[in-house]
Each structure stands twice: as structure tokens, then as C-alpha cells.
Motif scaffolding. Structure first.
Motif, PDB file in Angstrom:
ATOM      1  N   CYS A 254      -2.979   6.077   0.879  1.00 19.04           N
ATOM      2  CA  CYS A 254      -4.255   5.349   0.788  1.00 19.04           C
ATOM      3  C   CYS A 254      -5.198   5.827   1.892  1.00 19.04           C
ATOM      4  O   CYS A 254      -4.773   6.401   2.888  1.00 19.04           O
ATOM      5  CB  CYS A 254      -4.037   3.847   0.871  1.00 19.04           C
ATOM      6  N   ASP A 255      -6.498   5.558   1.698  1.00 15.80           N
ATOM      7  CA  ASP A 255      -7.454   6.005   2.709  1.00 15.80           C
ATOM      8  C   ASP A 255      -7.617   4.956   3.808  1.00 15.80           C
ATOM      9  O   ASP A 255      -7.080   3.847   3.722  1.00 15.80           O
ATOM     10  CB  ASP A 255      -8.810   6.359   2.075  1.00 15.80           C
ATOM     11  N   GLU A 256      -8.357   5.321   4.823  1.00 17.11           N
ATOM     12  CA  GLU A 256      -8.519   4.450   5.991  1.00 17.11           C
ATOM     13  C   GLU A 256      -9.157   3.120   5.618  1.00 17.11           C
ATOM     14  O   GLU A 256      -8.743   2.064   6.100  1.00 17.11           O
ATOM     15  CB  GLU A 256      -9.372   5.165   7.043  1.00 17.11           C
ATOM     16  N   ALA A 257     -10.178   3.177   4.768  1.00 19.00           N
ATOM     17  CA  ALA A 257     -10.898   1.958   4.397  1.00 19.00           C
ATOM     18  C   ALA A 257      -9.995   0.966   3.682  1.00 19.00           C
ATOM     19  O   ALA A 257     -10.133  -0.254   3.843  1.00 19.00           O
ATOM     20  CB  ALA A 257     -12.108   2.307   3.527  1.00 19.00           C
ATOM     21  N   GLU A 258      -9.027   1.484   2.893  1.00 19.20           N
ATOM     22  CA  GLU A 258      -8.164   0.583   2.136  1.00 19.20           C
ATOM     23  C   GLU A 258      -7.214  -0.182   3.055  1.00 19.20           C
ATOM     24  O   GLU A 258      -6.930  -1.360   2.815  1.00 19.20           O
ATOM     25  CB  GLU A 258      -7.382   1.346   1.077  1.00 19.20           C
TER      26      GLU A 258
ATOM     27  N   LEU B 267       0.829  -1.196   0.000  1.00 16.32           N
ATOM     28  CA  LEU B 267       0.000   0.000   0.000  1.00 16.32           C
ATOM     29  C   LEU B 267       0.866   1.249   0.000  1.00 16.32           C
ATOM     30  O   LEU B 267       1.984   1.232   0.502  1.00 16.32           O
ATOM     31  CB  LEU B 267      -0.888   0.049   1.248  1.00 16.32           C
TER      32      LEU B 267
ATOM     33  N   TYR C 133      -3.004  -8.159  -1.603  1.00 13.41           N
ATOM     34  CA  TYR C 133      -3.683  -6.879  -1.778  1.00 13.41           C
ATOM     35  C   TYR C 133      -2.647  -5.859  -2.228  1.00 13.41           C
ATOM     36  O   TYR C 133      -1.702  -5.560  -1.503  1.00 13.41           O
ATOM     37  CB  TYR C 133      -4.350  -6.410  -0.487  1.00 13.41           C
TER      38      TYR C 133
ATOM     39  N   SER D 192      -2.382  -1.944  -3.889  1.00 12.62           N
ATOM     40  CA  SER D 192      -3.161  -0.749  -4.185  1.00 12.62           C
ATOM     41  C   SER D 192      -3.197  -0.499  -5.689  1.00 12.62           C
ATOM     42  O   SER D 192      -2.290  -0.906  -6.429  1.00 12.62           O
ATOM     43  CB  SER D 192      -2.580   0.474  -3.479  1.00 12.62           C
ATOM     44  N   ASP D 193      -4.233   0.172  -6.151  1.00 12.58           N
ATOM     45  CA  ASP D 193      -4.412   0.410  -7.583  1.00 12.58           C
ATOM     46  C   ASP D 193      -3.224   1.138  -8.191  1.00 12.58           C
ATOM     47  O   ASP D 193      -2.768   0.809  -9.292  1.00 12.58           O
ATOM     48  CB  ASP D 193      -5.693   1.219  -7.831  1.00 12.58           C
TER      49      ASP D 193
ATOM     50  N   SER E 171      -8.013  -8.794   3.696  1.00 15.32           N
ATOM     51  CA  SER E 171      -7.684  -9.577   2.506  1.00 15.32           C
ATOM     52  C   SER E 171      -6.522 -10.532   2.776  1.00 15.32           C
ATOM     53  O   SER E 171      -6.601 -11.723   2.457  1.00 15.32           O
ATOM     54  CB  SER E 171      -7.339  -8.637   1.347  1.00 15.32           C
TER      55      SER E 171
ATOM     56  N   ARG F 204      -9.297  -2.937   4.460  1.00 15.53           N
ATOM     57  CA  ARG F 204      -9.562  -3.962   3.429  1.00 15.53           C
ATOM     58  C   ARG F 204      -8.327  -4.831   3.213  1.00 15.53           C
ATOM     59  O   ARG F 204      -8.430  -6.053   3.070  1.00 15.53           O
ATOM     60  CB  ARG F 204      -9.955  -3.302   2.107  1.00 15.53           C
ATOM     61  N   ALA F 205      -7.159  -4.192   3.175  1.00 12.78           N
ATOM     62  CA  ALA F 205      -5.924  -4.940   2.939  1.00 12.78           C
ATOM     63  C   ALA F 205      -5.669  -5.941   4.059  1.00 12.78           C
ATOM     64  O   ALA F 205      -5.271  -7.090   3.814  1.00 12.78           O
ATOM     65  CB  ALA F 205      -4.748  -3.976   2.805  1.00 12.78           C
TER      66      ALA F 205
END
Length: 213
Positions: A106-110, A102, A124, A126-127, A117, A113-114
């Protein structure tokens, strides 16, 4: 609960991430560490599920720390959290066994999620980092000469560009000073530079260092 250890040499960064995770359900921060050595001690002591690991730290950097942490606990899930999006960092860390990568933007939600995951055994990325890796693969060119380096050469390169002395690099990597010198001159040859200053400038140009000395 998913038990997490935070590893970053900046206390402010650790505090910010801890605040995010403390508010997340099913996640518990069980320890913090400021470098790779402290992280290894905490993993031995606590056996956490996940380690959030800064890539660029003093002492044992993220790449070597990932390798050593997984020797301690092969089931450990490691997520690299870094400002570095360009190769060779992502491929090296993922190749060493990290399950996530990451950016610190990145934001908190990511982040949450990571963590969930990797707990399910899924990678995981990041985009932004996935896009950089895809472009690097598509280009197929030597735009980043550091991609040609071995894992050990990358470790030595990072410590040299941090200004570490020969004996310190030798001690940190458990190599003889002569072997470290051999790696250093091999780096010069592979990267087409003639000294540490040129090596550092090249690393800065390719985004492997945050700022010029």
C-alpha cells in the motif's frame, strides 16, 4: 496525537514505516517491537492508541498477538500490515479483533488513512484484500481448505510449517505437548495430508507461506 507502536521482525520495514509516520501530522511512533512478546510488553508499558502489526512473525504470530494484545487493552486499535492477501488470514485477524488490514504494497497515504479510520472506530480494509474476501465469499467453495480450521488449529499449523519443535509450540501456546500432537494430527485429517512436509507444501500452494523450505 495518535500514539502508535510498530511491530515487525524486519528492522528495514519498521524504519520505512516510521519514516512515513514521522512526517504525518497528529501521529507519533512511541515504540517499535520485533515480535509479539515485545509488542505486548510495549503495550503494557505505554498504552498506545494503535498497533501496526505484521501478521507473520517468529514466536507468537500476528493472530495470537492480536488476541493477547486486546486482552491487555480492549480499546487498542490493531492494524495488520502484511504480504498475505488470501484467506484465511484476513478473516482470522479481523475476527480476532483487528480493525484494519493492509498489504505492505500500500502507499503512504493509505497507511495514514487507515490509522485515522481505526481511531474513529471504523474498520479499514485495503481494496485488494476486500476484493479477495468478497471473491472467497462468492465462490463459496473449499478452494482454500485452511478456512475450515479453528483459530487454535491455524496457530498450530503456522508454527508447525515454520519448523517449530513440539516443545516450543507447547511453550508458546501454553498447551501440553500431548494436546499439540492432537492438534497436529487433527490438521492432517482436516487437510488431507499425512506429514509436516505435505502440510507445508499445501500452505505454500495456498499462499500462507512465503517460500518453500
Amino acid at each position: 496525537m495518535i500514539r502508535v507502536v510498530l511491530v515487525d521482525d524486519h528492522q528495514l520495514v519498521r524504519c520505512g514505516i516510521r519514516r512515513i509516520l514521522d512526517e504525518a501530522a497528529e501521529i507519533e511512533v512511541v515504540a517499535e517491537a520485533e515480535d509479539g512478546e515485545s509488542a505486548m510488553a510495549e503495550v503494557r508499558r505505554l498504552r498506545p492508541d494503535v498497533v501496526l502489526l505484521d501478521v507473520h512473525m517468529p514466536g507468537v504470530g500476528g493472530l495470537e498477538a492480536t488476541t493477547r494484545l486486546l486482552r491487555i487493552d480492549p480499546e487498542l486499535r490493531i492494524i495488520a500490515l502484511t504480504v498475505h492477501v488470501d484467506e484465511p488470514y484476513p478473516s482470522r485477524l479481523l475476527g480476532a479483533g483487528a480493525l484494519g488490514y493492509l498489504t505492505k504494497g500500500c502507499d503512504e497515504a493509505e497507511i495514514i488513512r487507515a490509522i485515522h479510520s481505526v481511531m474513529h472506530g471504523r474498520r479499514y480494509i485495503s481494496d485488494e484484500i476486500a476484493r479477495q474476501m468478497a471473491l472467497s465469499g462468492l465462490d463459496g467453495h473449499a478452494a482454500n481448505p485452511f478456512e475450515r480450521l479453528s483459530r487454535r488449529e491455524v496457530q498450530v499449523m503456522l508454527m508447525v510449517t515454520e519448523g517449530r519443535r513440539l516443545q516450543e509450540i507447547s511453550d508458546r501456546l501454553c498447551l501440553s505437548p500431548k494436546t499439540v500432537s492432537t492438534y497436529r494430527y487433527r490438521l492432517y485429517d482436516k487437510l488431507g495430508v499425512s506429514n509436516d512436509v505435505e502440510l507445508t507444501r499445501l500452505a505454500i500452494r495456498h499462499g500462507l507461506l512465503d517460500q518453500a523450505p
